[in-house]
Design a protein around this motif. Structure first.
Motif, PDB file in Angstrom:
ATOM      1  N   ASN A   1      25.753 -35.873  48.504  1.00 33.52           N
ATOM      2  CA  ASN A   1      26.375 -34.758  48.582  1.00 33.52           C
ATOM      3  C   ASN A   1      26.591 -33.801  47.455  1.00 33.52           C
ATOM      4  O   ASN A   1      26.770 -32.527  47.831  1.00 33.52           O
TER       5      ASN A   1
ATOM      6  N   GLU B   1      24.895 -30.359  50.701  1.00 29.57           N
ATOM      7  CA  GLU B   1      25.499 -31.016  51.737  1.00 29.57           C
ATOM      8  C   GLU B   1      24.338 -31.091  52.999  1.00 29.57           C
ATOM      9  O   GLU B   1      24.606 -31.893  53.755  1.00 29.57           O
ATOM     10  N   ASP B   2      23.163 -30.447  52.760  1.00 35.69           N
ATOM     11  CA  ASP B   2      21.997 -30.646  53.849  1.00 35.69           C
ATOM     12  C   ASP B   2      21.396 -31.830  53.413  1.00 35.69           C
ATOM     13  O   ASP B   2      20.563 -32.151  54.217  1.00 35.69           O
TER      14      ASP B   2
ATOM     15  N   LYS C   1      18.863 -32.294  51.240  1.00 35.64           N
ATOM     16  CA  LYS C   1      17.372 -32.259  51.192  1.00 35.64           C
ATOM     17  C   LYS C   1      16.875 -32.685  49.732  1.00 35.64           C
ATOM     18  O   LYS C   1      15.797 -33.167  49.567  1.00 35.64           O
TER      19      LYS C   1
END
Length: 372
Positions: free
Chosen positions: A187, A248-249, A251
């Motif tokens: 994260n 957070e995503d 990637k």
């Protein structure tokens, strides 16, 4: 005898042909262009390099106790919570060792108690009593240590995270202290960026740091300089800068290598659009719009006499605009704009269309820009 009518017709035809030859060919209308004014825009100076992302929170999991793996409850890529059961061990060997340690402790206790009695009767010296007391205490501590090891027969996650590569399988015998996987929290990731030491005085905490894929200009993540190493690497003459990137995503990945740009300066500079600049023999040019008086100051190969006659005859308006090919010095392209460091002034107009058909000194028709 000649016929009078034929003579008159021939004469009229000659007059007509002569009249046609005396008419000047019509000039094509001035080319139509669109133009914009030079304006101030913000440009940044940056240091481009490549960095490797590291998870801010990466925990290596090692067995706190040895034994044969009975159950393996995780695999690579699993998300686990703190306290979640990961591995169940068969600790038959540890149980046997505990029994052996307890037997030794019992023997040490009996010896100590016997010499304690003998010491009171004078049959044993104080030195012998101290030696057996030490042996008894050591044996008891060994039992406690083995019991503590047995309490770790079930290995649990100390923190939440994603399971990395698992290097063991059911049936394997794992040794105490052996690393069998890692827990990664993706994260938040940290980039370790090495910036040439010559930029040391211009680095500052909080400066933007941009990440993009190798060979691409598209920014996929942005962060800020979080820390700057006070030391310079003697071998590379680089300065280690660390920047933190929220993820957070998910990637971005731990260990990923990406193109990295540290923006060390931002300032306002005069600019023109990318479409306004042409290159000839390594020199950048724009077609600035100017008046006939400005053209006369730098005529180049323009036919001033012809143009002046056109203005006097009303074929060109008195306020006609002319394309003035102007050499300019440009900086690095950014956001489809070139910074202009030499050659133009604020609020001057430059052509942005039909550049291939323009020549220095050519009159132009300025058209309004098309609405988006």
């Amino acid at each position: 005898m000649r016929h009078p009518q034929r003579l008159l017709l021939s004469l009229a035809a000659l007059i007509t042909v002569s009249s046609c030859k005396s008419e000047a060919p019509k000039q094509p209308p001035p080319p139509k262009i669109q133009a914009v004014s030079t304006q101030m825009a913000e440009f940044t100076e940056g240091v481009d390099t490549v960095s490797t992302l590291e998870a801010s929170n990466l925990v290596e999991l090692a067995a706190q106790s040895g034994g044969r793996i009975l159950e393996l409850k995780i695999k690579q890529g699993d998300e686990v919570d703190a306290g979640q059961l990961l591995v169940v061990l068969d600790q038959a060997q540890q149980q046997a060792k505990l029994a052996e340690d307890k037997a030794k402790a019992d023997t040490a206790k009996a010896n100590f108690e016997r010499y304690q009695y003998l010491s009171k009767t004078g049959a044993a010296s104080q030195k012998e009593l101290d030696r057996y007391r030490t042996q008894y205490i050591a044996a008891e501590e060994k039992v406690k240590s083995t019991e503590a090891t047995l309490n770790y027969n079930n290995l649990i996650a100390p923190s939440p995270g994603m399971v990395a590569d698992v290097t063991v399988k059911v049936g394997d015998v794992i040794q105490q202290g052996q690393v069998f996987t890692s827990l990664v929290q993706n994260n938040e990731l940290e980039a370790r960026v090495e910036v040439p030491a010559v930029f040391a005085s211009r680095l500052a905490l909080g400066q933007p740091v941009l990440l993009s894929a190798p060979g691409s200009e598209t920014v996929i993540a942005s962060g800020k300089v979080g820390s700057i190493d006070p030391r310079v690497n003697k071998k590379t003459q680089g300065l280690l800068v660390k920047a933190v990137f929220p993820n957070e995503d998910g990637k971005l990945r731990d260990g990923q290598r990406l193109r990295t740009r540290v923006q060390i300066k931002a300032q306002e500079e005069l600019s023109v659009p990318f479409a306004a600049v042409t290159q000839t023999s390594g020199q950048s040019f724009v077609f600035r719009l100017g008046t006939f008086e400005e053209l006369k100051a730098n005529p180049g190969k323009a036919d001033l006499e012809k143009l002046e006659k056109g203005i006097k005859a009303g074929k060109l308006p008195a306020d006609a605009q002319f394309a003035l090919q102007t050499p300019v010095t440009v900086g690095e392209l950014e956001n489809q704009l070139y910074p202009i460091t030499k050659g133009l002034e604020a609020d001057q107009k430059v052509a942005t269309t039909n550049l291939l058909n323009l020549k220095h000194g050519m009159p132009v028709q300025v058209q309004p820009a098309k609405a988006n």
